[in-house]
Design a protein around this motif. Sequence first.
Motif, PDB file in Angstrom:
ATOM      1  N   ALA A  20       0.830  -1.207   0.000  1.00  0.00           N
ATOM      2  CA  ALA A  20       0.000   0.000   0.000  1.00  0.00           C
ATOM      3  C   ALA A  20       0.865   1.257   0.000  1.00  0.00           C
ATOM      4  CB  ALA A  20      -0.940   0.000   1.207  1.00  0.00           C
ATOM      5  N   VAL A  21       1.973   1.222   0.724  1.00  0.00           N
ATOM      6  CA  VAL A  21       2.816   2.407   0.865  1.00  0.00           C
ATOM      7  C   VAL A  21       3.471   2.812  -0.452  1.00  0.00           C
ATOM      8  CG1 VAL A  21       4.968   1.218   1.454  1.00  0.00           C
ATOM      9  CG2 VAL A  21       4.490   3.479   2.444  1.00  0.00           C
ATOM     10  N   VAL A  22       3.466   1.942  -1.442  1.00  0.00           N
ATOM     11  CA  VAL A  22       3.999   2.307  -2.753  1.00  0.00           C
ATOM     12  C   VAL A  22       3.172   3.435  -3.367  1.00  0.00           C
ATOM     13  CG1 VAL A  22       4.410   1.451  -5.107  1.00  0.00           C
ATOM     14  CG2 VAL A  22       4.992   0.031  -3.145  1.00  0.00           C
ATOM     15  N   GLU A  23       1.895   3.515  -3.011  1.00  0.00           N
ATOM     16  CA  GLU A  23       1.024   4.566  -3.528  1.00  0.00           C
ATOM     17  C   GLU A  23       1.176   5.837  -2.691  1.00  0.00           C
ATOM     18  OE1 GLU A  23      -0.491   4.140  -6.248  1.00  0.00           O
ATOM     19  OE2 GLU A  23      -0.403   1.957  -6.458  1.00  0.00           O
ATOM     20  N   LEU A 177       6.864   5.428  11.323  1.00  0.00           N
ATOM     21  CA  LEU A 177       5.620   5.495  10.558  1.00  0.00           C
ATOM     22  C   LEU A 177       5.873   6.413   9.368  1.00  0.00           C
ATOM     23  CD1 LEU A 177       2.637   4.594  10.525  1.00  0.00           C
ATOM     24  CD2 LEU A 177       2.088   6.678  11.800  1.00  0.00           C
ATOM     25  N   TYR A 178       5.641   5.895   8.177  1.00  0.00           N
ATOM     26  CA  TYR A 178       6.069   6.589   6.961  1.00  0.00           C
ATOM     27  C   TYR A 178       4.957   6.598   5.918  1.00  0.00           C
ATOM     28  CZ  TYR A 178       8.484   7.106   2.434  1.00  0.00           C
ATOM     29  OH  TYR A 178       8.869   7.493   1.175  1.00  0.00           O
ATOM     30  N   SER A 179       4.789   7.739   5.245  1.00  0.00           N
ATOM     31  CA  SER A 179       3.895   7.850   4.091  1.00  0.00           C
ATOM     32  C   SER A 179       4.707   8.325   2.904  1.00  0.00           C
ATOM     33  CB  SER A 179       2.752   8.847   4.372  1.00  0.00           C
ATOM     34  OG  SER A 179       1.967   8.422   5.458  1.00  0.00           O
ATOM     35  N   SER A 180       4.474   7.733   1.749  1.00  0.00           N
ATOM     36  CA  SER A 180       5.326   7.982   0.594  1.00  0.00           C
ATOM     37  C   SER A 180       4.920   9.235  -0.170  1.00  0.00           C
ATOM     38  CB  SER A 180       5.298   6.773  -0.344  1.00  0.00           C
ATOM     39  OG  SER A 180       3.973   6.517  -0.773  1.00  0.00           O
ATOM     40  N   PRO A 181       5.895   9.892  -0.798  1.00  0.00           N
ATOM     41  CA  PRO A 181       5.613  11.122  -1.544  1.00  0.00           C
ATOM     42  C   PRO A 181       5.011  10.839  -2.913  1.00  0.00           C
ATOM     43  CG  PRO A 181       7.935  10.584  -1.732  1.00  0.00           C
ATOM     44  CD  PRO A 181       7.339   9.568  -0.795  1.00  0.00           C
ATOM     45  N   ASP A 182       4.507  11.883  -3.528  1.00  0.00           N
ATOM     46  CA  ASP A 182       3.993  11.832  -4.892  1.00  0.00           C
ATOM     47  C   ASP A 182       5.196  11.797  -5.831  1.00  0.00           C
ATOM     48  OD1 ASP A 182       3.056  12.444  -7.456  1.00  0.00           O
ATOM     49  OD2 ASP A 182       1.412  13.678  -6.695  1.00  0.00           O
ATOM     50  N   ARG A 202       7.951  21.440   0.518  1.00  0.00           N
ATOM     51  CA  ARG A 202       7.072  20.423   1.112  1.00  0.00           C
ATOM     52  C   ARG A 202       6.722  19.424   0.020  1.00  0.00           C
ATOM     53  NH1 ARG A 202       1.970  18.699   1.489  1.00  0.00           N
ATOM     54  NH2 ARG A 202       1.242  20.192  -0.074  1.00  0.00           N
ATOM     55  N   TRP A 203       6.996  18.154   0.289  1.00  0.00           N
ATOM     56  CA  TRP A 203       6.730  17.112  -0.695  1.00  0.00           C
ATOM     57  C   TRP A 203       5.326  16.543  -0.462  1.00  0.00           C
ATOM     58  CZ3 TRP A 203      11.544  13.512  -1.647  1.00  0.00           C
ATOM     59  CH2 TRP A 203      12.657  14.317  -1.967  1.00  0.00           C
ATOM     60  N   PRO A 204       4.431  16.672  -1.433  1.00  0.00           N
ATOM     61  CA  PRO A 204       3.076  16.125  -1.253  1.00  0.00           C
ATOM     62  C   PRO A 204       3.121  14.631  -0.927  1.00  0.00           C
ATOM     63  CG  PRO A 204       3.172  17.507  -3.221  1.00  0.00           C
ATOM     64  CD  PRO A 204       4.584  17.356  -2.741  1.00  0.00           C
ATOM     65  N   GLY A 205       2.377  14.258   0.111  1.00  0.00           N
ATOM     66  CA  GLY A 205       2.268  12.852   0.502  1.00  0.00           C
ATOM     67  C   GLY A 205       3.310  12.393   1.497  1.00  0.00           C
ATOM     68  N   LEU A 206       4.466  13.055   1.534  1.00  0.00           N
ATOM     69  CA  LEU A 206       5.552  12.589   2.392  1.00  0.00           C
ATOM     70  C   LEU A 206       5.308  12.950   3.848  1.00  0.00           C
ATOM     71  CD1 LEU A 206       8.406  11.370   2.771  1.00  0.00           C
ATOM     72  CD2 LEU A 206       9.328  13.664   2.349  1.00  0.00           C
ATOM     73  N   ALA A 207       5.366  11.945   4.707  1.00  0.00           N
ATOM     74  CA  ALA A 207       5.272  12.165   6.154  1.00  0.00           C
ATOM     75  C   ALA A 207       6.062  11.067   6.842  1.00  0.00           C
ATOM     76  CB  ALA A 207       3.818  12.139   6.627  1.00  0.00           C
ATOM     77  N   VAL A 208       6.769  11.424   7.899  1.00  0.00           N
ATOM     78  CA  VAL A 208       7.559  10.420   8.621  1.00  0.00           C
ATOM     79  C   VAL A 208       7.676  10.845  10.071  1.00  0.00           C
ATOM     80  CG1 VAL A 208       9.731  11.542   7.911  1.00  0.00           C
ATOM     81  CG2 VAL A 208       9.753   9.163   8.686  1.00  0.00           C
ATOM     82  N   ARG A 209       7.511   9.891  10.973  1.00  0.00           N
ATOM     83  CA  ARG A 209       7.736  10.165  12.393  1.00  0.00           C
ATOM     84  C   ARG A 209       8.233   8.904  13.082  1.00  0.00           C
ATOM     85  NH1 ARG A 209       3.815   8.750  16.412  1.00  0.00           N
ATOM     86  NH2 ARG A 209       1.834   7.978  15.552  1.00  0.00           N
TER      87      ARG A 209
END
Length: 368
Positions: A20-23, A177-182, A202-209
């Motif tokens: 899922a994180v590939v998206e 916890l990571y969310s992938s960028p566009d 700011r990279w859309p979609g990217l989040a990490v903590r």
Amino acid sequence: MSRSVTRQAPGKLYVAGEYAVVESGHSALLVAVDRFITVTAATASGPRARVSSALYDGGERTWERDAQGLAVPSTGEVDYVISALRVVEELVRERGGEPAMVHLDILSELDDASGRKLGLGSSAAVTVATVRAVADFHDLTLSDLDVLKMALLASDAVEPVGSGGDLAASTFTGWVLYSSPDRQWLREQRRSSGVGALLEARWPGLAVRRMPQADGIDLLVGWTGEPASTASLVSHVQSRLQAQASTAPAATYEQFLAASEACLADLVTALESGDLAGVRRQVTGHRVLLADLARMSGIVIETPELARLVEIASSHGAAAKSSGAGGGDCGIALHGPATSTAALRSAWAEAGIVPLDLAVFTRCEEDS
């Protein structure tokens, strides 16, 4: 005057959210583990410098500069190491410096005694460690987010399939916890923007903590002995799903993504509250979702060996699943104090599954 700088990056394991994180904007939970790739950058003289690593056939390659001053391998294609070197050198130039020729010596702990990879993310770890070593050699001040973004740029230039979750774990360490960028946005920006501008953006979609260590819940890792190619598996899943899109409702894949996100959110809540029963439910839920994805795509994610690993762990009271792209490599088990780790490890070994001596690695802030 000669100098050298040595930096490390740990390997990783996916806990949940793989595929899922590939998206873009979708999430995964990973852990960094206490096996490392170590990169030493040292002053080189002359028009060529070496990259020494057991990761290479022959143990060594050389690099030089082309007419534009870019680092290029003397023979062969640009790999993760050279790509990371190029990204750092671009930033050095943007900040008014002149990149030095450097020898790079690379040591890896992310394989077994015979040299077989364990599925712990060696490509990501070597990318992150190279960024850190070469950047520090040139006295660049970078935050962890800067390092991650540079590693993402370097990795995307070599292998555009992955999510970057492995890079995030190797950079931030601990539970991540990571969310992938566009990626499409990023590639468009890369054509017109330098590294420095992208670090500021700011990279859309990217989040990490980095999450706190889960109290009372520990991790065990088993290795099936079957190496698997993450890039190949992810690429096959994506191509199969795209091919089926004309005959199967796209909502099926969207439902997988939404269910994975919801299951991951509940898993994070359970881990943060020390709710072992909740962890078991959500790990099992992720296993079911991956089985659904395997059926949709026609790709084997949970091999018979991984299924046996899960069954044994479950019989010992642990929550278990495959880790990462599957098709071999590792499985993980999360357990509480009631589980006998010695008994579980012994049962795995009797079934031909190798218990790995791994622990979650969290870098101290003073080492960042």
